[in-house]
Write an enzyme that holds these catalytic residues in place. Sequence first.
Site, PDB file in Angstrom:
ATOM      1  N   THR A  80       0.820  -1.210   0.000  1.00 43.68           N
ATOM      2  CA  THR A  80       0.000   0.000   0.000  1.00 43.68           C
ATOM      3  C   THR A  80       0.858   1.267   0.000  1.00 43.68           C
ATOM      4  O   THR A  80       2.007   1.248   0.454  1.00 43.68           O
ATOM      5  CB  THR A  80      -0.887  -0.016   1.275  1.00 43.68           C
ATOM      6  N   ASP A  81       0.262   2.368  -0.458  1.00 41.59           N
ATOM      7  CA  ASP A  81       0.965   3.665  -0.394  1.00 41.59           C
ATOM      8  C   ASP A  81       1.038   4.194   1.045  1.00 41.59           C
ATOM      9  O   ASP A  81       1.781   5.126   1.325  1.00 41.59           O
ATOM     10  CB  ASP A  81       0.282   4.705  -1.295  1.00 41.59           C
ATOM     11  N   GLU A  82       0.260   3.572   1.961  1.00 41.14           N
ATOM     12  CA  GLU A  82       0.212   4.106   3.332  1.00 41.14           C
ATOM     13  C   GLU A  82       1.535   3.938   4.062  1.00 41.14           C
ATOM     14  O   GLU A  82       1.771   4.596   5.078  1.00 41.14           O
ATOM     15  CB  GLU A  82      -0.948   3.463   4.109  1.00 41.14           C
ATOM     16  N   TYR A  89      -1.740  -0.508  11.010  1.00 40.88           N
ATOM     17  CA  TYR A  89      -1.876  -1.167   9.702  1.00 40.88           C
ATOM     18  C   TYR A  89      -0.685  -0.841   8.815  1.00 40.88           C
ATOM     19  O   TYR A  89      -0.004  -1.744   8.309  1.00 40.88           O
ATOM     20  CB  TYR A  89      -3.175  -0.731   9.015  1.00 40.88           C
ATOM     21  N   LYS A 128       2.370  -3.259   7.333  1.00 44.72           N
ATOM     22  CA  LYS A 128       2.635  -3.431   5.894  1.00 44.72           C
ATOM     23  C   LYS A 128       4.069  -2.992   5.572  1.00 44.72           C
ATOM     24  O   LYS A 128       4.752  -3.623   4.765  1.00 44.72           O
ATOM     25  CB  LYS A 128       1.630  -2.637   5.053  1.00 44.72           C
TER      26      LYS A 128
HETATM   27  P1  NAD Z   1      -9.420  -7.486   2.502  1.00 49.62           P
HETATM   28  O1  NAD Z   1      -9.364  -7.197   3.950  1.00 49.62           O
HETATM   29  O2  NAD Z   1     -10.672  -7.210   1.740  1.00 49.62           O
HETATM   30  O3  NAD Z   1      -9.093  -9.035   2.243  1.00 49.62           O
HETATM   31  C1  NAD Z   1      -8.051  -9.702   2.892  1.00 49.62           C
HETATM   32  C2  NAD Z   1      -8.191 -11.189   2.599  1.00 49.62           C
HETATM   33  O4  NAD Z   1      -7.091 -11.865   3.256  1.00 49.62           O
HETATM   34  C3  NAD Z   1      -9.481 -11.795   3.146  1.00 49.62           C
HETATM   35  O5  NAD Z   1     -10.048 -12.657   2.192  1.00 49.62           O
HETATM   36  C4  NAD Z   1      -9.025 -12.568   4.380  1.00 49.62           C
HETATM   37  O6  NAD Z   1      -9.835 -13.697   4.664  1.00 49.62           O
HETATM   38  C5  NAD Z   1      -7.621 -12.977   3.969  1.00 49.62           C
HETATM   39  N1  NAD Z   1      -6.748 -13.213   5.128  1.00 49.62           N
HETATM   40  C6  NAD Z   1      -6.594 -12.412   6.225  1.00 49.62           C
HETATM   41  N2  NAD Z   1      -5.724 -12.976   7.080  1.00 49.62           N
HETATM   42  C7  NAD Z   1      -5.315 -14.137   6.516  1.00 49.62           C
HETATM   43  C8  NAD Z   1      -4.404 -15.152   6.905  1.00 49.62           C
HETATM   44  N3  NAD Z   1      -3.752 -15.081   8.069  1.00 49.62           N
HETATM   45  N4  NAD Z   1      -4.208 -16.199   6.063  1.00 49.62           N
HETATM   46  C9  NAD Z   1      -4.871 -16.278   4.888  1.00 49.62           C
HETATM   47  N5  NAD Z   1      -5.747 -15.349   4.480  1.00 49.62           N
HETATM   48  C10 NAD Z   1      -5.973 -14.301   5.275  1.00 49.62           C
HETATM   49  O7  NAD Z   1      -8.186  -6.718   1.877  1.00 49.62           O
HETATM   50  P2  NAD Z   1      -8.049  -6.009   0.444  1.00 49.62           P
HETATM   51  O8  NAD Z   1      -8.586  -4.641   0.539  1.00 49.62           O
HETATM   52  O9  NAD Z   1      -8.522  -6.934  -0.596  1.00 49.62           O
HETATM   53  O10 NAD Z   1      -6.446  -5.876   0.370  1.00 49.62           O
HETATM   54  C11 NAD Z   1      -5.661  -6.918  -0.204  1.00 49.62           C
HETATM   55  C12 NAD Z   1      -4.199  -6.515  -0.138  1.00 49.62           C
HETATM   56  O11 NAD Z   1      -4.001  -5.313  -0.874  1.00 49.62           O
HETATM   57  C13 NAD Z   1      -3.693  -6.244   1.279  1.00 49.62           C
HETATM   58  O12 NAD Z   1      -2.384  -6.761   1.389  1.00 49.62           O
HETATM   59  C14 NAD Z   1      -3.698  -4.730   1.385  1.00 49.62           C
HETATM   60  O13 NAD Z   1      -2.710  -4.284   2.284  1.00 49.62           O
HETATM   61  C15 NAD Z   1      -3.380  -4.340  -0.037  1.00 49.62           C
HETATM   62  N6  NAD Z   1      -3.884  -3.027  -0.461  1.00 49.62           N
HETATM   63  C16 NAD Z   1      -5.207  -2.708  -0.273  1.00 49.62           C
HETATM   64  C17 NAD Z   1      -5.683  -1.470  -0.731  1.00 49.62           C
HETATM   65  C18 NAD Z   1      -7.128  -1.098  -0.601  1.00 49.62           C
HETATM   66  O14 NAD Z   1      -7.507   0.036  -0.936  1.00 49.62           O
HETATM   67  N7  NAD Z   1      -8.018  -1.981  -0.149  1.00 49.62           N
HETATM   68  C19 NAD Z   1      -4.811  -0.572  -1.352  1.00 49.62           C
HETATM   69  C20 NAD Z   1      -3.459  -0.942  -1.509  1.00 49.62           C
HETATM   70  C21 NAD Z   1      -3.026  -2.170  -1.076  1.00 49.62           C
HETATM   71  P1  TYD Z   2     -10.677   3.878   4.442  1.00 46.68           P
HETATM   72  O1  TYD Z   2     -11.635   3.417   3.406  1.00 46.68           O
HETATM   73  O2  TYD Z   2     -10.746   3.260   5.814  1.00 46.68           O
HETATM   74  O3  TYD Z   2      -9.210   3.724   3.813  1.00 46.68           O
HETATM   75  P2  TYD Z   2      -7.771   4.263   4.393  1.00 46.68           P
HETATM   76  O4  TYD Z   2      -7.937   4.741   5.787  1.00 46.68           O
HETATM   77  O5  TYD Z   2      -6.939   3.018   4.319  1.00 46.68           O
HETATM   78  O6  TYD Z   2      -7.355   5.335   3.452  1.00 46.68           O
HETATM   79  O7  TYD Z   2     -10.835   5.441   4.611  1.00 46.68           O
HETATM   80  C1  TYD Z   2     -10.659   6.323   3.536  1.00 46.68           C
HETATM   81  C2  TYD Z   2     -10.775   7.719   4.067  1.00 46.68           C
HETATM   82  O8  TYD Z   2     -12.119   7.932   4.515  1.00 46.68           O
HETATM   83  C3  TYD Z   2      -9.895   7.972   5.279  1.00 46.68           C
HETATM   84  O9  TYD Z   2      -9.390   9.311   5.210  1.00 46.68           O
HETATM   85  C4  TYD Z   2     -10.834   7.826   6.457  1.00 46.68           C
HETATM   86  C5  TYD Z   2     -12.162   8.295   5.896  1.00 46.68           C
HETATM   87  N1  TYD Z   2     -13.364   7.648   6.486  1.00 46.68           N
HETATM   88  C6  TYD Z   2     -14.417   8.438   6.963  1.00 46.68           C
HETATM   89  O10 TYD Z   2     -14.369   9.683   6.907  1.00 46.68           O
HETATM   90  N2  TYD Z   2     -15.495   7.813   7.513  1.00 46.68           N
HETATM   91  C7  TYD Z   2     -15.580   6.472   7.627  1.00 46.68           C
HETATM   92  O11 TYD Z   2     -16.599   5.946   8.171  1.00 46.68           O
HETATM   93  C8  TYD Z   2     -14.506   5.663   7.107  1.00 46.68           C
HETATM   94  C9  TYD Z   2     -14.557   4.161   7.176  1.00 46.68           C
HETATM   95  C10 TYD Z   2     -13.416   6.298   6.538  1.00 46.68           C
END
Ligand code: NAD
Ligand code: TYD
Length: 353
Positions: A133-135, A159, A163
């Site tokens: 992630t970019d975070e 988080y 990461k």
């Molecule tokens: P998510 O939380 O929707 O899904 C995570 C999945 O991993 C779930 O299916 C869960 O059951 C599985 N999981 C969790 N712990 C596990 C374990 N110990 N063993 C096996 N499986 C396990 O997450 P997401 O949003 O799909 O993110 C996927 C990846 O992409 C993550 O690594 C996250 O850091 C990265 N990422 C997410 C975003 C975003 O905006 N959602 C952006 C950049 C990077």
């Molecule tokens: P989120 O979807 O949790 O992603 P991330 O924190 O990983 O960027 O949140 C996106 C943005 O929205 C973040 O600045 C927090 C804000 N947010 C709210 O304002 N209200 C909410 O209920 C949630 C879940 C997030």
Amino acid sequence: MILVTGGAGFIGSNFVLDWRAAHPGEAVLNLDALTYAGNRENLASLAGDAGHVFVHGDITDRALVDRLLAEHQPRAIVHFAAESHVDRSIHGPGAFVKTNIEGTYTLLEAARAHWSALGEAAKAAFRFLHVSTDEVYGSLGPQDAPFTETHPYEPNSPYSASKAASDHLVRAWHHTYGLPVLTTNCSNNYGPFHFPEKLIPLMIVNALAGKPLPVYGDGLQVRDWLYVKDHCSAIRAVLAGGRLGETYNVGGWNEKPNIEIVHTVCALLDELQPRADGQSYRSQITHVKDRPGHDRRYAIDARKVERELGWRPAETFETGIRKTVQWYLHNPQWVQRVQSGAYREWVQTQYAA
Ligand code: NAD
Ligand code: TYD
């Protein structure tokens, strides 16, 4: 075949569906622990597809991972499995350390043992792609340039710290042991199958349920949004052509303040499914207490992945968000089923006050 971890989650399931469509000749072994965020229903359209093998298991289980690698001999691991929600990491960081750090360590060690024993050709072809992630880069000021791949790591939440730790392990396993790794650092995704604890799906499902739309603080925090299918195509591009040991920033060139995102979602719902009383969904917006340590701005400089691999997003924010809102409107049963007791407990914990 390829091994995908976390392929029942939001991005992982989109990736598995995308991969089966893009590479019908190459199967996917999908290892997922089915935590609250994992949902096999996301993969329902693959029922009967022999090219998708689902294994319910944990990435921290070394014996299981060893067995899967030996049995299926995947040519690549694409590692999504993680705890992914910042707010949950504030309430309970332990699971983040366990899965994101220890889980990645376990996979790296299993991959290293497997890869070391391969013949020359298979060894040269093997890849470990770590999805991050970019975070990890921390927060930008309003005038700062977007994150490049050389931006210092300054994670601020449990988080992002977990990461960042996993990214460092991946880097070290390449540098020290020569494991053929690739890392992608992506901005905020949105699209189908997004669990409604994250901003965009939470706003859609709350709006439709007549509930408050909780905007943290002033709502002027900025995120850089990418449609999930564009993230999937970027991962495929990096897996196919990325240089070993390199990291690639992936983003949509779509910086938006949260409040604008919420207004856009409300406007689309006003158009596509107007409220019975004729009022705008905007009237449900409520400003609530800010997230502790809330990062103010993320923005990705995605020029490297474009220059080296020719990748660019296919969707603009306007086309992607419309598709997303339409998907939620067309899939009320999915929404209903993910709102289990555990989901309701989370909403109570996070928003009751
Ligand atoms: P998510 O939380 O929707 O899904 C995570 C999945 O991993 C779930 O299916 C869960 O059951 C599985 N999981 C969790 N712990 C596990 C374990 N110990 N063993 C096996 N499986 C396990 O997450 P997401 O949003 O799909 O993110 C996927 C990846 O992409 C993550 O690594 C996250 O850091 C990265 N990422 C997410 C975003 C975003 O905006 N959602 C952006 C950049 C990077
Ligand atoms: P989120 O979807 O949790 O992603 P991330 O924190 O990983 O960027 O949140 C996106 C943005 O929205 C973040 O600045 C927090 C804000 N947010 C709210 O304002 N209200 C909410 O209920 C949630 C879940 C997030």
